[in-house]
Design a protein around this motif. Structure first.
Motif, short mmCIF file in Angstrom:
data_model
loop_
_atom_site.label_atom_id
_atom_site.label_comp_id
_atom_site.label_asym_id
_atom_site.label_seq_id
_atom_site.Cartn_x
_atom_site.Cartn_y
_atom_site.Cartn_z
N THR A 142 4.31 5.91 -5.29
CA THR A 142 4.43 5.88 -6.85
C THR A 142 3.10 6.79 -7.30
O THR A 142 2.90 7.44 -8.25
CB THR A 142 3.79 4.48 -7.36
OG1 THR A 142 5.07 3.12 -6.80
CG2 THR A 142 3.75 4.41 -9.24
N LEU A 143 2.06 7.01 -7.10
CA LEU A 143 0.63 7.79 -7.25
C LEU A 143 0.77 9.11 -7.40
O LEU A 143 1.01 9.16 -8.26
CB LEU A 143 -1.33 6.91 -6.73
CG LEU A 143 -1.42 5.58 -7.30
CD1 LEU A 143 -2.35 5.61 -6.19
CD2 LEU A 143 -1.36 6.35 -8.88
N VAL A 144 1.35 9.46 -6.00
CA VAL A 144 1.78 11.07 -5.34
C VAL A 144 2.68 11.38 -6.74
O VAL A 144 3.01 12.23 -7.24
CB VAL A 144 2.25 11.24 -3.93
CG1 VAL A 144 3.25 12.28 -3.80
CG2 VAL A 144 1.05 10.62 -3.38
N MET A 145 4.32 10.94 -6.88
CA MET A 145 5.16 11.18 -7.72
C MET A 145 4.51 10.93 -9.53
O MET A 145 4.88 11.61 -10.12
CB MET A 145 6.34 9.92 -7.29
CG MET A 145 7.36 9.80 -6.26
SD MET A 145 7.55 11.28 -5.83
CE MET A 145 6.86 12.10 -4.99
N ALA A 190 1.12 -1.15 0.47
CA ALA A 190 0.19 0.14 -0.01
C ALA A 190 0.67 1.27 0.48
O ALA A 190 0.78 2.58 -0.56
CB ALA A 190 -0.55 -0.59 1.21
N GLY A 191 1.95 0.92 0.21
CA GLY A 191 3.08 1.87 0.68
C GLY A 191 3.12 2.86 -0.33
O GLY A 191 3.34 3.46 -1.38
N ALA A 192 4.16 1.34 -1.58
CA ALA A 192 4.64 1.83 -2.50
C ALA A 192 3.75 2.49 -3.61
O ALA A 192 3.75 2.88 -4.47
CB ALA A 192 4.96 0.85 -3.08
N VAL A 193 2.21 2.14 -3.74
CA VAL A 193 1.52 2.16 -4.58
C VAL A 193 0.90 3.82 -3.94
O VAL A 193 0.56 4.57 -5.45
CB VAL A 193 0.28 0.65 -4.53
CG1 VAL A 193 -1.16 1.88 -5.24
CG2 VAL A 193 0.20 -0.49 -5.34
N LEU A 239 5.29 13.94 -11.40
CA LEU A 239 5.73 14.46 -12.88
C LEU A 239 5.16 14.70 -13.66
O LEU A 239 5.15 16.00 -14.66
CB LEU A 239 5.86 12.88 -12.84
CG LEU A 239 6.52 12.56 -14.62
CD1 LEU A 239 7.77 12.96 -14.25
CD2 LEU A 239 6.71 11.10 -14.62
N ALA A 240 3.47 14.96 -13.40
CA ALA A 240 2.25 14.98 -14.76
C ALA A 240 2.57 16.66 -14.47
O ALA A 240 2.72 17.77 -15.82
CB ALA A 240 1.06 14.60 -14.51
#
Length: 196
Positions: free
Chosen positions: A17-20, A11-14, A24-25
């Motif tokens: 990744t979504l925040v990054m 859950a932490g990795a997901v 990035l966008a």
């Protein structure tokens, strides 16, 4: 919350990744304001219709391009559409002839030949190449050199004849003029001051 539970780490990795991806966008969209033709640092292609110079900006502590009065390339103003076509052709010439195997553009490439980032602004075109080629303008001297570099001595390093046609040479000169108008935040360092 059990930190030894694999689902906690998943859950932490997901979520990270979504925040990054969102960051990035945002950074990608924000960068486009600066790097696209017609953006903050990159002028539109039809800037080749203007006089381009370089001057030191004390506030920024960097050399910056100065876009001046009308000065059409080859004496003929071009529309935005015509300028875009010239840029496309000039870029393809540089790519197809592998110019970056010897030259540098924006710090990328090789250092065997001169840096092309601000080549249009090099005073050698008016001081050396115009008299040598017998041409009355910088752009005509550049075209003559690009078409027949073997006819003009270049000190110890000679540029090979790359079979560049007149139309390709003219488009390449247009591309080099446009490159010189890009605000590169002072790159190459001291270019404007070391040339004067």
């Amino acid at each position: 919350m059990d930190i030894e539970d694999p689902s906690f780490w998943r859950a932490g990795a997901v979520s990270t990744t979504l925040v990054m991806l969102v960051v990035l966008a945002f950074l990608s969209l924000d960068s486009m304001r600066y790097i696209r033709a017609g953006g903050i640092n990159v002028p539109p292609y039809d800037v080749i219709n203007r006089h381009i110079d370089y001057q030191y900006d004390w506030n920024r502590r960097a050399d910056v391009p100065v876009i001046g009065a009308p000065e059409p390339l080859f004496g003929q103003p071009v529309s935005a559409t015509e300028a875009a076509a010239l840029m496309r052709t000039g870029k393809l010439v540089i790519q197809s002839r592998a110019c970056m195997d010897c030259h540098t553009i924006f710090g990328n490439g090789a250092y065997y030949g001169p840096d092309l980032t601000k080549a249009w602004l090099d005073p050698a075109w008016s001081q050396i190449w115009m008299p040598m080629t017998g041409k009355s303008t910088r752009e005509e001297a550049m075209v003559a050199f690009l078409m027949h570099p073997d006819r003009y001595p270049t000190w110890t390093r000679a540029m090979p004849d790359l079979a560049i046609t007149e139309n390709e040479a003219r488009a390449t000169v247009a591309y080099l003029k446009w490159l010189s108008a890009i605000d590169t935040n002072g790159f190459p360092a001291n270019f404007g001051r070391s040339m004067r």
